[in-house]
Write a protein that holds these residues in place. Sequence first.
Motif, PDB file in Angstrom:
ATOM      1  N   GLN A  59      37.820  62.948  52.085  1.00  0.00           N
ATOM      2  CA  GLN A  59      37.252  63.813  53.189  1.00  0.00           C
ATOM      3  C   GLN A  59      36.177  63.727  54.054  1.00  0.00           C
ATOM      4  OE1 GLN A  59      38.506  66.725  52.757  1.00  0.00           O
ATOM      5  NE2 GLN A  59      39.645  66.769  50.926  1.00  0.00           N
ATOM      6  N   ALA A  60      35.266  62.426  53.735  1.00  0.00           N
ATOM      7  CA  ALA A  60      34.477  62.411  54.689  1.00  0.00           C
ATOM      8  C   ALA A  60      34.631  60.609  55.469  1.00  0.00           C
ATOM      9  CB  ALA A  60      33.144  61.754  54.041  1.00  0.00           C
ATOM     10  N   ALA A  61      34.499  60.575  56.560  1.00  0.00           N
ATOM     11  CA  ALA A  61      34.854  59.230  57.199  1.00  0.00           C
ATOM     12  C   ALA A  61      33.858  58.142  56.733  1.00  0.00           C
ATOM     13  CB  ALA A  61      34.262  59.377  58.821  1.00  0.00           C
ATOM     14  N   GLY A  62      34.392  56.898  56.499  1.00  0.00           N
ATOM     15  CA  GLY A  62      33.872  55.838  55.823  1.00  0.00           C
ATOM     16  C   GLY A  62      34.571  54.874  55.499  1.00  0.00           C
ATOM     17  N   VAL A  63      34.130  53.646  54.956  1.00  0.00           N
ATOM     18  CA  VAL A  63      35.031  52.717  54.352  1.00  0.00           C
ATOM     19  C   VAL A  63      34.710  52.599  52.860  1.00  0.00           C
ATOM     20  CG1 VAL A  63      35.264  50.043  54.376  1.00  0.00           C
ATOM     21  CG2 VAL A  63      34.708  51.274  56.417  1.00  0.00           C
ATOM     22  N   TYR A  64      35.881  52.552  52.070  1.00  0.00           N
ATOM     23  CA  TYR A  64      35.906  52.857  50.709  1.00  0.00           C
ATOM     24  C   TYR A  64      36.557  51.491  50.179  1.00  0.00           C
ATOM     25  CZ  TYR A  64      34.716  57.648  52.089  1.00  0.00           C
ATOM     26  OH  TYR A  64      34.401  58.676  52.707  1.00  0.00           O
ATOM     27  N   ASP A  65      36.236  51.352  48.819  1.00  0.00           N
ATOM     28  CA  ASP A  65      36.694  50.295  47.799  1.00  0.00           C
ATOM     29  C   ASP A  65      37.653  50.983  46.827  1.00  0.00           C
ATOM     30  OD1 ASP A  65      37.388  47.849  47.055  1.00  0.00           O
ATOM     31  OD2 ASP A  65      35.548  47.611  45.517  1.00  0.00           O
ATOM     32  N   ALA A  66      38.851  50.949  47.092  1.00  0.00           N
ATOM     33  CA  ALA A  66      39.887  51.490  46.324  1.00  0.00           C
ATOM     34  C   ALA A  66      40.188  50.350  45.190  1.00  0.00           C
ATOM     35  CB  ALA A  66      41.047  52.001  46.874  1.00  0.00           C
ATOM     36  N   ARG A  67      39.862  50.936  43.807  1.00  0.00           N
ATOM     37  CA  ARG A  67      40.196  49.735  42.727  1.00  0.00           C
ATOM     38  C   ARG A  67      41.149  50.368  41.578  1.00  0.00           C
ATOM     39  NH1 ARG A  67      38.456  45.075  41.266  1.00  0.00           N
ATOM     40  NH2 ARG A  67      38.730  44.388  39.182  1.00  0.00           N
ATOM     41  N   VAL A  68      42.050  49.461  41.390  1.00  0.00           N
ATOM     42  CA  VAL A  68      43.186  49.731  40.418  1.00  0.00           C
ATOM     43  C   VAL A  68      43.127  49.064  39.194  1.00  0.00           C
ATOM     44  CG1 VAL A  68      45.650  50.311  39.797  1.00  0.00           C
ATOM     45  CG2 VAL A  68      44.674  50.661  42.250  1.00  0.00           C
ATOM     46  N   ASP A  98      35.344  56.861  46.493  1.00  0.00           N
ATOM     47  CA  ASP A  98      34.587  58.097  47.003  1.00  0.00           C
ATOM     48  C   ASP A  98      34.058  59.007  45.793  1.00  0.00           C
ATOM     49  OD1 ASP A  98      36.974  59.107  46.208  1.00  0.00           O
ATOM     50  OD2 ASP A  98      37.327  60.300  47.939  1.00  0.00           O
ATOM     51  N   GLY A  99      34.039  58.401  44.527  1.00  0.00           N
ATOM     52  CA  GLY A  99      33.439  59.227  43.580  1.00  0.00           C
ATOM     53  C   GLY A  99      34.432  59.849  42.676  1.00  0.00           C
ATOM     54  N   GLN A 100      35.783  59.970  43.391  1.00  0.00           N
ATOM     55  CA  GLN A 100      36.967  60.486  42.754  1.00  0.00           C
ATOM     56  C   GLN A 100      37.704  59.568  41.851  1.00  0.00           C
ATOM     57  OE1 GLN A 100      37.573  63.750  42.912  1.00  0.00           O
ATOM     58  NE2 GLN A 100      35.771  63.931  43.890  1.00  0.00           N
ATOM     59  N   MET A 101      38.491  59.733  40.804  1.00  0.00           N
ATOM     60  CA  MET A 101      39.370  58.925  39.996  1.00  0.00           C
ATOM     61  C   MET A 101      40.378  59.532  39.400  1.00  0.00           C
ATOM     62  SD  MET A 101      36.158  56.785  37.743  1.00  0.00           S
ATOM     63  CE  MET A 101      37.453  55.428  37.310  1.00  0.00           C
ATOM     64  N   ALA A 102      41.212  58.668  39.167  1.00  0.00           N
ATOM     65  CA  ALA A 102      42.650  59.479  38.424  1.00  0.00           C
ATOM     66  C   ALA A 102      43.215  58.387  37.486  1.00  0.00           C
ATOM     67  CB  ALA A 102      43.618  59.358  39.527  1.00  0.00           C
ATOM     68  N   THR A 103      43.849  58.919  36.483  1.00  0.00           N
ATOM     69  CA  THR A 103      44.430  57.880  35.646  1.00  0.00           C
ATOM     70  C   THR A 103      46.114  58.212  35.482  1.00  0.00           C
ATOM     71  OG1 THR A 103      44.065  59.570  33.796  1.00  0.00           O
ATOM     72  CG2 THR A 103      42.513  57.743  33.988  1.00  0.00           C
ATOM     73  N   ARG A 104      47.009  57.340  35.219  1.00  0.00           N
ATOM     74  CA  ARG A 104      48.189  57.480  34.881  1.00  0.00           C
ATOM     75  C   ARG A 104      48.725  56.639  33.890  1.00  0.00           C
ATOM     76  NH1 ARG A 104      47.142  60.631  38.534  1.00  0.00           N
ATOM     77  NH2 ARG A 104      47.978  60.952  40.562  1.00  0.00           N
ATOM     78  N   VAL A 153      47.580  56.692  50.708  1.00  0.00           N
ATOM     79  CA  VAL A 153      48.334  56.235  49.658  1.00  0.00           C
ATOM     80  C   VAL A 153      47.900  55.079  49.102  1.00  0.00           C
ATOM     81  CG1 VAL A 153      50.654  55.673  48.359  1.00  0.00           C
ATOM     82  CG2 VAL A 153      50.392  57.739  50.105  1.00  0.00           C
ATOM     83  N   VAL A 154      47.416  55.058  47.644  1.00  0.00           N
ATOM     84  CA  VAL A 154      46.911  53.842  47.003  1.00  0.00           C
ATOM     85  C   VAL A 154      48.017  53.237  46.067  1.00  0.00           C
ATOM     86  CG1 VAL A 154      45.362  52.601  45.433  1.00  0.00           C
ATOM     87  CG2 VAL A 154      44.719  54.561  46.989  1.00  0.00           C
ATOM     88  N   SER A 155      48.505  52.031  46.462  1.00  0.00           N
ATOM     89  CA  SER A 155      49.670  51.667  45.715  1.00  0.00           C
ATOM     90  C   SER A 155      49.095  50.070  45.102  1.00  0.00           C
ATOM     91  CB  SER A 155      50.750  51.074  46.786  1.00  0.00           C
ATOM     92  OG  SER A 155      51.139  52.059  47.428  1.00  0.00           O
ATOM     93  N   ALA A 156      49.709  49.790  43.842  1.00  0.00           N
ATOM     94  CA  ALA A 156      49.296  48.665  42.817  1.00  0.00           C
ATOM     95  C   ALA A 156      50.940  48.388  42.624  1.00  0.00           C
ATOM     96  CB  ALA A 156      48.568  49.014  41.971  1.00  0.00           C
ATOM     97  N   SER A 214      44.267  52.913  35.823  1.00  0.00           N
ATOM     98  CA  SER A 214      43.107  53.653  36.113  1.00  0.00           C
ATOM     99  C   SER A 214      42.729  53.516  37.671  1.00  0.00           C
ATOM    100  CB  SER A 214      41.957  53.124  35.315  1.00  0.00           C
ATOM    101  OG  SER A 214      40.667  53.975  35.988  1.00  0.00           O
ATOM    102  N   ILE A 215      42.488  54.369  38.318  1.00  0.00           N
ATOM    103  CA  ILE A 215      42.466  54.257  39.956  1.00  0.00           C
ATOM    104  C   ILE A 215      41.100  54.835  40.173  1.00  0.00           C
ATOM    105  CG2 ILE A 215      43.393  55.001  42.252  1.00  0.00           C
ATOM    106  CD1 ILE A 215      45.518  55.520  39.453  1.00  0.00           C
TER     107      ILE A 215
END
Length: 425
Positions: A221-230, A200-206, A165-168, A195-196
């Motif tokens: 879906q894949a293992a790794g370290v990701y930079d989630a930006r809001v 991992d190449g996936q984006m969303a808007t609310r 869960v990405v929270s801002a 804008s989220i």
Amino acid sequence: MKPAATVAKVAVSLGLGLALAASGATDSEGVNGTVTTVSITSVSGYAGHAFVYAQVSDATFAFPAPTGSGHQSPFFSEWVAQPIASPTCPWIWAVYVFDRATNRQINTPPPNAPPPNFGTSTVLCASPTATPVAQPPQADAAARLDLDLQVTVSPAAASAGSTSVVSAVLSNALSQDLNLYLSMAIEDWSVSSWSIDFGDGQMATRNGVAGTSIQVPHVYQAAGVYDARVIAFISGHAQAAVYDRNGTVHLLRRPFSVEVGNDATATANRRPSRGYLPPQALVGVVPSLGMSMAPPSTTAFRHIDGLRGALTSLAVQLLITREGQLTIDGVPGGWGRSWLTGWRLEGAPSDAPPGVGTVPGGRHPPGEPLRLQWNTPNPIVGGQPRDYVVPVTLFIATRFPDGLVAFYAIRSSFSVSVNFAAESG
């Protein structure tokens, strides 16, 4: 890359405020011998915000000293940010006022002025609630603005394929930073959209109906370290101060929009290796003579005695010797629960009359009886009677602790001893 929870607060002391501006007034002799005074004047806006500017006055006139060269006022000013690292005032505005006709500075400090000496006697402690009119925003204000948005990922480390869960959360201190950043007094503002970028190449808007915070689930879906930006897109109205061509200050109500962003680290670990050990099971039967069938609560047997020449109805039951087991990375993760979904008679047909006995090869539901008949006693092999062996395939479903349901076909058998006839004489 920022840590999983990134938030910072910058405290700007407002201790001096406009009081420091009052002490910044200075006297200077004009070209006609009169004494002029340079002071900082304020025009109040919303929520205690003040728009400040330099003013030159004497006993007979008062002229603003606007910044820039496109004004007709006889004076102009230059505002320079000067860091002083004071506990009460991190940096100040040093204001230099010039006679437009001669380009001569009229507010130079006296020779004996105490340090720090910035070459002017007019200074103002910088504050988000005191914005110089028409002065460009300071770069550090933009950096502080970004820090008012807190972004977190929960859990900070999850298994690939599970939900994060990405929270801002946008803090309420945002309006003060916007005052300095936009050179405006904020009248009202709201988040119009979010804008989220999950990294991992996936984006969303609310949309902004959620207010000043959002929570968005996402599956890496894949293992790794990701930079989630809001990014929060903010819009509203503000009151700004501008100079007209004569240098007079006017207040205007203006719409504004700004983007505030921050990021957090999301870690997706390798999916655990799951193993599903099938159950071990045997067939058990409960015999009844004729077409009737024993109740399902009766204990099942692995060996029964049958009457020669009599139709026998058998309730087929599942006997679990070891349940199915879930393993995670080779470590036991809990037992499953199995149940019978059907059965099938294997081998040769019995001596039951056609249309009555069970025919081998067909699948039957668990509640249907198995009907068999033996017209001859056990065969004699090596001088000893040998039991009849009835092969049966059990169809089993197993639900494991993680919710997975697996289906198995397990071959088993039971034995029958036939020694006596159903009727004698």
